[in-house]
Design an enzyme around this catalytic site. Structure first.
Site, mmCIF file in Angstrom:
data_model
loop_
_atom_site.group_PDB
_atom_site.id
_atom_site.type_symbol
_atom_site.label_atom_id
_atom_site.label_comp_id
_atom_site.label_asym_id
_atom_site.label_seq_id
_atom_site.Cartn_x
_atom_site.Cartn_y
_atom_site.Cartn_z
ATOM 1 N N ASN A 76 15.433 87.367 -0.403
ATOM 2 C CA ASN A 76 16.437 88.238 -1.008
ATOM 3 C C ASN A 76 17.851 87.849 -0.590
ATOM 4 O OD1 ASN A 76 14.642 89.995 -2.390
ATOM 5 N ND2 ASN A 76 14.100 90.914 -0.420
ATOM 6 N N HIS A 77 18.806 88.186 -1.428
ATOM 7 C CA HIS A 77 20.220 88.006 -1.110
ATOM 8 C C HIS A 77 20.769 89.330 -0.571
ATOM 9 C CE1 HIS A 77 20.958 84.068 -3.222
ATOM 10 N NE2 HIS A 77 19.754 84.395 -3.659
ATOM 11 N N PRO A 78 21.834 89.272 0.254
ATOM 12 C CA PRO A 78 22.405 90.504 0.840
ATOM 13 C C PRO A 78 23.289 91.226 -0.174
ATOM 14 C CG PRO A 78 23.624 88.592 1.623
ATOM 15 C CD PRO A 78 22.490 88.058 0.782
#
Length: 217
Positions: A76-78
């Site tokens: 996942n990306h932040p």
């Protein structure tokens, strides 16, 4: 697509053309399809993947069957930060030399676990940190966002239970038998039993368990 007639190696994985493997360990008789990318994972005995698989930060147990284009444990990306682009947390490729090591470490430690004897259909996605129970079936195109109970059939986006493979008592007995933990010799001795009706298989092999739950045949 799994190629039935390939003679697999016990000690070395059979890896298809164009696959890239990083920081991954393999069990016996493992087959990896062509054009797979696998990173920071373990893949146990008799498991195989189809073409174009993408597996990260995952623990794959025994006898897993995977069709083409399966993705397990996508990172996942932040998205709760000012920027979710990779440059902001691992920007070395862009000339930024201060990677966010804590974020990257946490992402690698968030394990996705696929249980024994699971079948993953074409184009399935299993999100990071999910646990899929033994004997489950994930239908083609499903996106799995919640843990899956053993012997449950899942389909849809997001993935939802469709039905159970077996009644509860059969599921419980199969988990006790845990045939995927049998030795190679036990598998060979009992090989034809896997063609029995499920209740005959369960009755026979429950009788063969000793007081510690170990198959004695």
């Amino acid at each position: 697509m799994h190629i039935d007639y390939v003679k697999l190696s016990k000690d070395q994985p059979t890896i298809g053309a164009g696959s890239q493997i990083k920081d991954t360990t393999f069990g016996h008789y493992v087959e990896i399809g062509s054009q797979n990318f696998i990173d920071n994972s373990t893949i146990d005995d008799y498991t195989y993947t189809g073409q174009f698989g993408f597996i990260q930060n995952s623990e794959l147990k025994k006898f897993i069957s995977m069709a083409a284009m399966v993705r397990i444990g996508p990172t996942n990306h932040p998205f709760n930060r000012p920027a979710q682009h990779i440059f902001a947390y691992n920007g070395i490729g862009y000339g930024f030399d201060q990677p966010d090591t804590e974020f990257l470490k946490a992402r690698r430690e968030l394990k996705t676990v696929i249980g024994n004897d699971v079948w993953l259909g074409h184009d399935v996605v299993v999100q990071a940190g999910i646990k899929v129970g033994d004997g489950a079936v994930i239908g083609a195109g499903a996106v799995v966002t919640k843990d899956v109970e053993p012997y449950t059939i899942i389909g849809g986006v997001p993935g939802r239970p469709i039905k159970d493979r077996f009644p509860d008592e059969i599921k419980t007995d199969l988990l006790k038998i845990a045939w995927w933990d049998w030795s190679r010799e036990q598998l060979e001795r009992n090989y034809l039993d896997f063609r029995l009706p499920i209740r005959e298989f369960v009755a026979k092999h429950l009788d063969n368990l000793d007081s510690k739950g170990t198959n004695t045949r």
